[in-house]
Design a protein around this motif. Structure first.
Motif, PDB file in Angstrom:
ATOM      1  N   ALA A  57     -12.268  -2.977 -15.054  1.00  0.00           N
ATOM      2  CA  ALA A  57     -12.050  -4.115 -13.705  1.00  0.00           C
ATOM      3  C   ALA A  57     -13.637  -4.273 -13.196  1.00  0.00           C
ATOM      4  CB  ALA A  57     -10.998  -4.008 -13.218  1.00  0.00           C
ATOM      5  N   ARG A  58     -14.337  -2.004 -13.134  1.00  0.00           N
ATOM      6  CA  ARG A  58     -15.072  -2.345 -11.787  1.00  0.00           C
ATOM      7  C   ARG A  58     -16.340  -2.980 -12.858  1.00  0.00           C
ATOM      8  NH1 ARG A  58     -13.690   3.406 -10.107  1.00  0.00           N
ATOM      9  NH2 ARG A  58     -15.021   3.033  -9.237  1.00  0.00           N
ATOM     10  N   LEU A  59     -16.240  -2.594 -13.748  1.00  0.00           N
ATOM     11  CA  LEU A  59     -17.728  -2.622 -14.420  1.00  0.00           C
ATOM     12  C   LEU A  59     -18.609  -4.059 -14.662  1.00  0.00           C
ATOM     13  CD1 LEU A  59     -16.524  -1.282 -18.158  1.00  0.00           C
ATOM     14  CD2 LEU A  59     -18.273   0.013 -16.216  1.00  0.00           C
ATOM     15  N   PRO A  60     -19.909  -3.730 -14.757  1.00  0.00           N
ATOM     16  CA  PRO A  60     -20.823  -5.105 -13.950  1.00  0.00           C
ATOM     17  C   PRO A  60     -20.420  -6.629 -15.208  1.00  0.00           C
ATOM     18  CG  PRO A  60     -22.139  -3.056 -14.240  1.00  0.00           C
ATOM     19  CD  PRO A  60     -20.933  -2.782 -14.219  1.00  0.00           C
ATOM     20  N   TRP A  87     -17.903 -13.574 -22.019  1.00  0.00           N
ATOM     21  CA  TRP A  87     -18.602 -13.051 -24.210  1.00  0.00           C
ATOM     22  C   TRP A  87     -18.401 -11.385 -23.221  1.00  0.00           C
ATOM     23  CZ3 TRP A  87     -23.357 -10.791 -23.075  1.00  0.00           C
ATOM     24  CH2 TRP A  87     -23.918 -10.726 -22.287  1.00  0.00           C
ATOM     25  N   LEU A  88     -19.090 -10.707 -22.421  1.00  0.00           N
ATOM     26  CA  LEU A  88     -19.253  -9.954 -21.764  1.00  0.00           C
ATOM     27  C   LEU A  88     -17.809  -9.148 -21.838  1.00  0.00           C
ATOM     28  CD1 LEU A  88     -21.091  -7.400 -22.156  1.00  0.00           C
ATOM     29  CD2 LEU A  88     -21.123  -8.201 -19.144  1.00  0.00           C
ATOM     30  N   ALA A  89     -17.194  -9.798 -21.966  1.00  0.00           N
ATOM     31  CA  ALA A  89     -15.875  -8.292 -20.971  1.00  0.00           C
ATOM     32  C   ALA A  89     -15.055  -8.607 -23.101  1.00  0.00           C
ATOM     33  CB  ALA A  89     -14.692  -9.548 -20.000  1.00  0.00           C
ATOM     34  N   ALA A  90     -15.565  -9.712 -23.769  1.00  0.00           N
ATOM     35  CA  ALA A  90     -15.115  -9.590 -25.004  1.00  0.00           C
ATOM     36  C   ALA A  90     -16.013  -8.772 -25.865  1.00  0.00           C
ATOM     37  CB  ALA A  90     -14.900 -10.879 -26.076  1.00  0.00           C
ATOM     38  N   LEU A  91     -17.130  -8.837 -25.969  1.00  0.00           N
ATOM     39  CA  LEU A  91     -17.772  -7.464 -25.510  1.00  0.00           C
ATOM     40  C   LEU A  91     -17.716  -6.283 -26.212  1.00  0.00           C
ATOM     41  CD1 LEU A  91     -21.123  -6.954 -27.795  1.00  0.00           C
ATOM     42  CD2 LEU A  91     -22.089  -7.290 -25.065  1.00  0.00           C
ATOM     43  N   ARG A  92     -17.224  -5.683 -24.118  1.00  0.00           N
ATOM     44  CA  ARG A  92     -17.036  -4.742 -24.129  1.00  0.00           C
ATOM     45  C   ARG A  92     -15.544  -4.102 -25.025  1.00  0.00           C
ATOM     46  NH1 ARG A  92     -19.919  -2.565 -19.795  1.00  0.00           N
ATOM     47  NH2 ARG A  92     -20.897  -4.136 -18.418  1.00  0.00           N
ATOM     48  N   ASP A  93     -14.702  -5.552 -24.806  1.00  0.00           N
ATOM     49  CA  ASP A  93     -13.064  -4.958 -25.661  1.00  0.00           C
ATOM     50  C   ASP A  93     -13.373  -4.827 -26.748  1.00  0.00           C
ATOM     51  OD1 ASP A  93     -11.905  -4.635 -23.116  1.00  0.00           O
ATOM     52  OD2 ASP A  93     -11.500  -7.350 -23.582  1.00  0.00           O
ATOM     53  N   ARG A  94     -14.116  -5.488 -27.153  1.00  0.00           N
ATOM     54  CA  ARG A  94     -14.556  -4.762 -28.878  1.00  0.00           C
ATOM     55  C   ARG A  94     -15.446  -3.849 -29.601  1.00  0.00           C
ATOM     56  NH1 ARG A  94     -16.283 -10.611 -29.270  1.00  0.00           N
ATOM     57  NH2 ARG A  94     -19.045  -9.841 -29.421  1.00  0.00           N
ATOM     58  N   ALA A  95     -16.275  -3.413 -28.285  1.00  0.00           N
ATOM     59  CA  ALA A  95     -16.447  -2.031 -28.708  1.00  0.00           C
ATOM     60  C   ALA A  95     -15.901  -1.507 -28.567  1.00  0.00           C
ATOM     61  CB  ALA A  95     -18.139  -1.701 -27.523  1.00  0.00           C
ATOM     62  N   ALA A 112     -21.035   1.830 -29.441  1.00  0.00           N
ATOM     63  CA  ALA A 112     -20.159   1.615 -29.363  1.00  0.00           C
ATOM     64  C   ALA A 112     -19.683   1.860 -27.825  1.00  0.00           C
ATOM     65  CB  ALA A 112     -18.928   1.804 -30.586  1.00  0.00           C
ATOM     66  N   LEU A 113     -19.395   3.207 -27.019  1.00  0.00           N
ATOM     67  CA  LEU A 113     -19.753   3.827 -25.891  1.00  0.00           C
ATOM     68  C   LEU A 113     -19.790   3.186 -25.328  1.00  0.00           C
ATOM     69  CD1 LEU A 113     -17.722   5.951 -24.743  1.00  0.00           C
ATOM     70  CD2 LEU A 113     -19.184   7.595 -25.515  1.00  0.00           C
ATOM     71  N   ASN A 114     -21.441   3.440 -25.796  1.00  0.00           N
ATOM     72  CA  ASN A 114     -22.426   2.794 -24.292  1.00  0.00           C
ATOM     73  C   ASN A 114     -22.263   1.808 -24.547  1.00  0.00           C
ATOM     74  OD1 ASN A 114     -25.108   1.330 -24.421  1.00  0.00           O
ATOM     75  ND2 ASN A 114     -24.938   2.993 -23.630  1.00  0.00           N
ATOM     76  N   THR A 115     -22.210   0.676 -25.071  1.00  0.00           N
ATOM     77  CA  THR A 115     -21.761  -0.571 -25.071  1.00  0.00           C
ATOM     78  C   THR A 115     -20.354  -0.904 -23.863  1.00  0.00           C
ATOM     79  OG1 THR A 115     -22.664  -1.540 -27.421  1.00  0.00           O
ATOM     80  CG2 THR A 115     -21.532  -2.813 -26.236  1.00  0.00           C
ATOM     81  N   ALA A 116     -19.216  -0.085 -23.788  1.00  0.00           N
ATOM     82  CA  ALA A 116     -17.985  -0.332 -23.651  1.00  0.00           C
ATOM     83  C   ALA A 116     -18.309   0.049 -22.030  1.00  0.00           C
ATOM     84  CB  ALA A 116     -17.263   0.589 -23.769  1.00  0.00           C
ATOM     85  N   LEU A 117     -19.126   1.474 -22.346  1.00  0.00           N
ATOM     86  CA  LEU A 117     -19.262   1.576 -20.314  1.00  0.00           C
ATOM     87  C   LEU A 117     -20.743   1.823 -20.035  1.00  0.00           C
ATOM     88  CD1 LEU A 117     -17.791   5.253 -20.782  1.00  0.00           C
ATOM     89  CD2 LEU A 117     -16.197   3.106 -20.228  1.00  0.00           C
ATOM     90  N   PHE A 118     -21.477   1.384 -20.889  1.00  0.00           N
ATOM     91  CA  PHE A 118     -22.962   0.327 -19.584  1.00  0.00           C
ATOM     92  C   PHE A 118     -22.279   0.089 -18.388  1.00  0.00           C
ATOM     93  CE2 PHE A 118     -23.027  -3.443 -21.823  1.00  0.00           C
ATOM     94  CZ  PHE A 118     -23.764  -4.077 -20.375  1.00  0.00           C
ATOM     95  N   GLU A 119     -23.684   0.757 -17.261  1.00  0.00           N
ATOM     96  CA  GLU A 119     -23.176  -0.162 -16.170  1.00  0.00           C
ATOM     97  C   GLU A 119     -24.809  -0.803 -15.756  1.00  0.00           C
ATOM     98  OE1 GLU A 119     -21.451   2.154 -12.790  1.00  0.00           O
ATOM     99  OE2 GLU A 119     -21.714   3.889 -14.335  1.00  0.00           O
ATOM    100  N   ASP A 120     -25.612  -0.181 -15.998  1.00  0.00           N
ATOM    101  CA  ASP A 120     -27.049  -0.922 -15.800  1.00  0.00           C
ATOM    102  C   ASP A 120     -28.101  -0.085 -16.571  1.00  0.00           C
ATOM    103  OD1 ASP A 120     -28.885  -2.329 -14.428  1.00  0.00           O
ATOM    104  OD2 ASP A 120     -28.923  -1.437 -12.445  1.00  0.00           O
ATOM    105  N   GLY A 121     -29.345  -0.957 -16.476  1.00  0.00           N
ATOM    106  CA  GLY A 121     -29.926  -0.636 -17.625  1.00  0.00           C
ATOM    107  C   GLY A 121     -31.639  -1.658 -16.954  1.00  0.00           C
ATOM    108  N   ALA A 122     -32.354  -1.479 -17.694  1.00  0.00           N
ATOM    109  CA  ALA A 122     -33.836  -2.103 -17.739  1.00  0.00           C
ATOM    110  C   ALA A 122     -33.720  -3.548 -18.267  1.00  0.00           C
ATOM    111  CB  ALA A 122     -35.237  -0.498 -18.311  1.00  0.00           C
TER     112      ALA A 122
END
Length: 436
Positions: free
Chosen positions: A31-34, A40-48, A145-155
């Motif tokens: 609930a705190r991830l960007p 679409w992003l919540a679904a992407l993270r959950d699938r990952a 998959a782990l990165n997709t679920a947990l990433f907070e930021d990037g370039a």
């Protein structure tokens, strides 16, 4: 040689236990991830997260991980980097005219230069539906998959047609004063004819074990060119597990050089697809591994169009009780006629306790191709050492000169001067530091 069954089973148990800890973190952070308000992003993270739950961390029973053991990762209790980004960090000096800085996986505007063609991915997530995750596979790559679920930021780097982005340094700093993880997600898109030199430096500060696990998605349009120099200088106890996906269209070039110098355990994995005629890829690199270090360079090069050249030379220098791994696969599709592929791995052993595992592979379905691969293992030439010592050069300096000469062939293949200078600087004096 495959691990015994009982060892494999214990690895599987460690993998499941380690995966459970990360999944628990995901549930707590979800609930705190960007971008949590973007369906679409919540679904992407959950699938990952579900893909990671199904796979767990890879063990040596997985062929692609046969030579690299992730037990140090699964046995460490990691936390999240809760403290804010700080400016009072002893950052290494600039390697490029423009620099953008990420600390613990988060963009730092205060530490970054102005007028850099790089934006914070987290601040532009609403614009990235259908683009973020378009290249990265999660169904069979659990670390992605782990990165997709947990990433907070990037370039986020997007260049328009024929735009020249110049030379940019992307500095990722992990503060290793406690066991934390950083999972930055970087998205690079070059439109037709665009050019960019990206010097990516991973750097650790502190003594604790930490995990830096970035994922890059690089889209190179027709006629575009990117030089991607990757310098891994993590702290001595750090763990570095990175993955790059690149897709190169007609006449485009992905020119990459990987340098492993730091980290207790490192693995850099690249998946590059040449999808248009006359697209080109260079996946060169070097690993300098001291006592107790493990370095793994793994590449998958997919020739999916005709008339595409690819070149890969990876050199590994091993001292003390270290272990190096090179796995490189070239896959040539039936449509990819007139492919010209070259792959070479060369290792220099400075100790009888060092080990190198080399696995070059070709998988060819086209008839008209020119492909070759090979591997060599050797030691320093005693005659050359004697020649230098006879001219008054101290032993450590003589060895360093020969080691740097061994690496120079690969580094000289980097045509962009700023990138080549940054790589040479990271290599200079390595033997003197490790011989102390």
């Amino acid at each position: 040689m495959n691990a015994p069954v009982e060892n494999s089973l214990s690895e599987a148990g460690l993998s499941a236990a380690g995966a459970a800890g990360f999944l628990h973190r995901y549930e707590g952070l979800r609930a705190r991830l960007p971008g949590i308000g973007l369906p679409w992003l919540a679904a992407l993270r959950d699938r990952a997260a579900e893909a990671f739950r199904a796979q767990g961390f890879p063990t040596r029973r997985v062929e692609a991980w046969k030579y690299t053991d992730l037990a140090p990762l699964t046995q460490t209790g990691f936390g999240e980097p809760l403290t804010p980004v700080e400016s009072a960090l002893p950052l290494p000096r600039h390697a490029a005219p423009k620099r953008v800085v990420f600390v613990d996986g988060r963009f730092s505007a205060e530490l970054s230069d102005a007028d850099v063609p790089v934006r914070s991915l987290a601040r532009h997530l609403p614009e990235l539906e259908g683009r973020l995750g378009a290249l990265a596979r999660t169904d069979d790559l659990p670390l992605v998959a782990l990165n997709t679920a947990l990433f907070e930021d990037g370039a986020l780097i997007e260049l328009g047609p024929d735009e020249d982005g110049g030379v940019v340094e992307l500095l990722s700093v992990t503060r290793a004063d406690r066991p934390v993880t950083a999972h930055p997600r970087h998205l690079v898109r070059l439109a037709e004819g665009a050019r960019l030199v990206l010097i990516e430096r991973s750097w650790g500060h502190g003594e604790s074990r930490y995990l830096h696990s970035p994922v890059f998605e690089v889209e190179v349009a027709a006629g575009a060119h990117i030089t991607h120099a990757r310098i891994q200088q993590e702290a001595s106890a750090g763990l570095h597990l990175s993955t790059v996906f690149a897709r190169v269209a007609e006449g485009g070039t992905y020119d990459s050089f990987l340098l492993h110098v730091g980290a207790k355990l490192s693995r850099s994995e690249a998946h590059v697809a040449l999808v248009g005629p006359k697209a080109a890829a260079h996946l060169n690199g070097a690993q300098l591994l001291g006592d107790g270090q493990h370095g793994d360079c793994t590449t998958f090069l997919d020739h999916a169009a005709p008339d595409c050249p690819s070149r890969q030379t990876v050199k590994t220098v091993l001292a003390g009780r270290s272990r190096g791994v090179f796995q490189g696969k070239i896959h040539v599709h039936q449509v990819a006629q007139r492919t010209d592929g070259y792959q070479m791995n060369q290792a220099l052993l400075l100790s009888d306790q060092a080990e190198i595992d080399s696995k070059p592979q070709l998988e060819i379905y086209a008839d008209d191709v020119k492909c070759s691969h090979g591997a060599t293992v050797g030691e320093l030439d005693e005659n050359q050492l004697f020649y230098l010592r006879a001219r008054g050069i101290p032993a450590a300096v003589a060895r360093s000169m020969l080691i740097e000469a061994f690496l120079q062939e690969a580094i000289e293949g980097v045509t962009e001067e700023s990138a080549r200078a940054a790589l040479s600087e990271a290599v200079a004096g390595w033997w003197e530091r490790n011989a102390a």
